[in-house]
Motif scaffolding. Structure first.
Motif, PDB file in Angstrom:
ATOM      1  N   MET A  22       0.837  -1.168   0.000  1.00  0.00           N
ATOM      2  CA  MET A  22       0.000   0.000   0.000  1.00  0.00           C
ATOM      3  C   MET A  22       0.884   1.234   0.000  1.00  0.00           C
ATOM      4  SD  MET A  22      -1.599   0.275   3.898  1.00  0.00           S
ATOM      5  CE  MET A  22      -2.323  -1.295   3.806  1.00  0.00           C
ATOM      6  N   THR A  23       0.330   2.315  -0.423  1.00  0.00           N
ATOM      7  CA  THR A  23       1.079   3.563  -0.521  1.00  0.00           C
ATOM      8  C   THR A  23       1.240   4.178   0.869  1.00  0.00           C
ATOM      9  OG1 THR A  23      -0.880   4.945  -0.763  1.00  0.00           O
ATOM     10  CG2 THR A  23       0.068   4.013  -2.801  1.00  0.00           C
ATOM     11  N   PRO A  24       2.165   5.121   1.011  1.00  0.00           N
ATOM     12  CA  PRO A  24       2.305   5.814   2.294  1.00  0.00           C
ATOM     13  C   PRO A  24       1.015   6.509   2.743  1.00  0.00           C
ATOM     14  CG  PRO A  24       4.266   6.152   0.992  1.00  0.00           C
ATOM     15  CD  PRO A  24       3.269   5.458   0.099  1.00  0.00           C
ATOM     16  N   ASP A  25       0.247   7.062   1.815  1.00  0.00           N
ATOM     17  CA  ASP A  25      -1.029   7.683   2.183  1.00  0.00           C
ATOM     18  C   ASP A  25      -1.965   6.670   2.823  1.00  0.00           C
ATOM     19  OD1 ASP A  25      -0.601  10.371   1.338  1.00  0.00           O
ATOM     20  OD2 ASP A  25      -0.998   9.792  -0.741  1.00  0.00           O
ATOM     21  N   GLU A  26      -2.069   5.501   2.215  1.00  0.00           N
ATOM     22  CA  GLU A  26      -2.940   4.452   2.744  1.00  0.00           C
ATOM     23  C   GLU A  26      -2.438   3.939   4.093  1.00  0.00           C
ATOM     24  OE1 GLU A  26      -4.456   2.575  -1.499  1.00  0.00           O
ATOM     25  OE2 GLU A  26      -2.495   1.990  -0.703  1.00  0.00           O
ATOM     26  N   ALA A  27      -1.131   3.740   4.199  1.00  0.00           N
ATOM     27  CA  ALA A  27      -0.552   3.254   5.450  1.00  0.00           C
ATOM     28  C   ALA A  27      -0.742   4.272   6.576  1.00  0.00           C
ATOM     29  CB  ALA A  27       0.936   2.955   5.259  1.00  0.00           C
ATOM     30  N   ALA A  28      -0.586   5.539   6.272  1.00  0.00           N
ATOM     31  CA  ALA A  28      -0.787   6.578   7.275  1.00  0.00           C
ATOM     32  C   ALA A  28      -2.223   6.560   7.775  1.00  0.00           C
ATOM     33  CB  ALA A  28      -0.435   7.944   6.704  1.00  0.00           C
ATOM     34  N   VAL A  41      -4.237   3.942   7.872  1.00  0.00           N
ATOM     35  CA  VAL A  41      -4.389   2.752   8.713  1.00  0.00           C
ATOM     36  C   VAL A  41      -3.835   3.004  10.110  1.00  0.00           C
ATOM     37  CG1 VAL A  41      -3.562   0.379   9.048  1.00  0.00           C
ATOM     38  CG2 VAL A  41      -4.414   1.093   6.817  1.00  0.00           C
ATOM     39  N   LEU A  42      -2.701   3.698  10.182  1.00  0.00           N
ATOM     40  CA  LEU A  42      -2.053   3.948  11.468  1.00  0.00           C
ATOM     41  C   LEU A  42      -2.621   5.158  12.197  1.00  0.00           C
ATOM     42  CD1 LEU A  42       1.652   3.252  10.464  1.00  0.00           C
ATOM     43  CD2 LEU A  42       0.098   1.756  11.742  1.00  0.00           C
ATOM     44  N   GLY A  43      -3.413   5.962  11.516  1.00  0.00           N
ATOM     45  CA  GLY A  43      -4.015   7.127  12.155  1.00  0.00           C
ATOM     46  C   GLY A  43      -3.062   8.287  12.341  1.00  0.00           C
ATOM     47  N   VAL A  44      -2.103   8.408  11.431  1.00  0.00           N
ATOM     48  CA  VAL A  44      -1.154   9.524  11.451  1.00  0.00           C
ATOM     49  C   VAL A  44      -1.158  10.184  10.078  1.00  0.00           C
ATOM     50  CG1 VAL A  44       0.328   8.434  13.193  1.00  0.00           C
ATOM     51  CG2 VAL A  44       0.818   8.066  10.779  1.00  0.00           C
ATOM     52  N   THR A  45      -0.506  11.324   9.974  1.00  0.00           N
ATOM     53  CA  THR A  45      -0.395  11.972   8.675  1.00  0.00           C
ATOM     54  C   THR A  45       0.705  11.299   7.862  1.00  0.00           C
ATOM     55  OG1 THR A  45       1.236  13.597   9.410  1.00  0.00           O
ATOM     56  CG2 THR A  45      -1.103  14.193   9.654  1.00  0.00           C
ATOM     57  N   ASP A  78       8.435  10.661   7.970  1.00  0.00           N
ATOM     58  CA  ASP A  78       9.534  11.149   8.804  1.00  0.00           C
ATOM     59  C   ASP A  78       9.986  10.107   9.820  1.00  0.00           C
ATOM     60  OD1 ASP A  78       9.531  13.581   7.496  1.00  0.00           O
ATOM     61  OD2 ASP A  78       8.464  14.663   9.083  1.00  0.00           O
ATOM     62  N   SER A  79       9.135   9.109  10.120  1.00  0.00           N
ATOM     63  CA  SER A  79       9.393   8.251  11.273  1.00  0.00           C
ATOM     64  C   SER A  79       9.398   6.751  11.024  1.00  0.00           C
ATOM     65  CB  SER A  79       8.340   8.554  12.343  1.00  0.00           C
ATOM     66  OG  SER A  79       8.335   9.922  12.671  1.00  0.00           O
ATOM     67  N   TYR A  80       9.056   6.282   9.843  1.00  0.00           N
ATOM     68  CA  TYR A  80       8.885   4.829   9.673  1.00  0.00           C
ATOM     69  C   TYR A  80      10.150   4.040   9.974  1.00  0.00           C
ATOM     70  CZ  TYR A  80      10.817   5.133   4.908  1.00  0.00           C
ATOM     71  OH  TYR A  80      11.625   5.342   3.818  1.00  0.00           O
ATOM     72  N   ARG A  81      11.308   4.557   9.668  1.00  0.00           N
ATOM     73  CA  ARG A  81      12.542   3.832   9.986  1.00  0.00           C
ATOM     74  C   ARG A  81      12.820   3.858  11.482  1.00  0.00           C
ATOM     75  NH1 ARG A  81      15.712   6.480   5.137  1.00  0.00           N
ATOM     76  NH2 ARG A  81      15.102   5.062   3.479  1.00  0.00           N
ATOM     77  N   ARG A  82      12.621   4.997  12.094  1.00  0.00           N
ATOM     78  CA  ARG A  82      12.871   5.154  13.536  1.00  0.00           C
ATOM     79  C   ARG A  82      11.919   4.266  14.337  1.00  0.00           C
ATOM     80  NH1 ARG A  82      11.070  10.302  16.048  1.00  0.00           N
ATOM     81  NH2 ARG A  82      11.244  10.930  13.885  1.00  0.00           N
TER      82      ARG A  82
END
Length: 53
Positions: free
Chosen positions: A1-7, A9-13, A19-23
């Motif tokens: 899924m794209t970052p928009d879709e994943a965001a 699902v996770l309830g974030v922008t 900015d944070s997926y690796r961290r």
């Protein structure tokens, strides 16, 4: 899924996610120059972060 879709699902922008997926240690795939996320990986990641009481 794209970052928009994943965001969503996770309830974030999208910006917070990107900015944070690796961290945060969120599993992701690189498809060419694009970052993609698998639904099952996101759900597993969320489940592993739930604190038991």
């Amino acid at each position: 899924m794209t970052p928009d879709e994943a965001a969503s699902v996770l309830g974030v922008t999208k910006r917070v996610l990107m900015d944070s997926y690796r961290r945060w240690g969120i599993p992701y795939l690189k498809v060419g120059k694009h970052v993609r996320f698998r639904t099952r990986d996101l759900h597993s990641w969320v489940d592993s972060r739930v604190q038991q009481q």
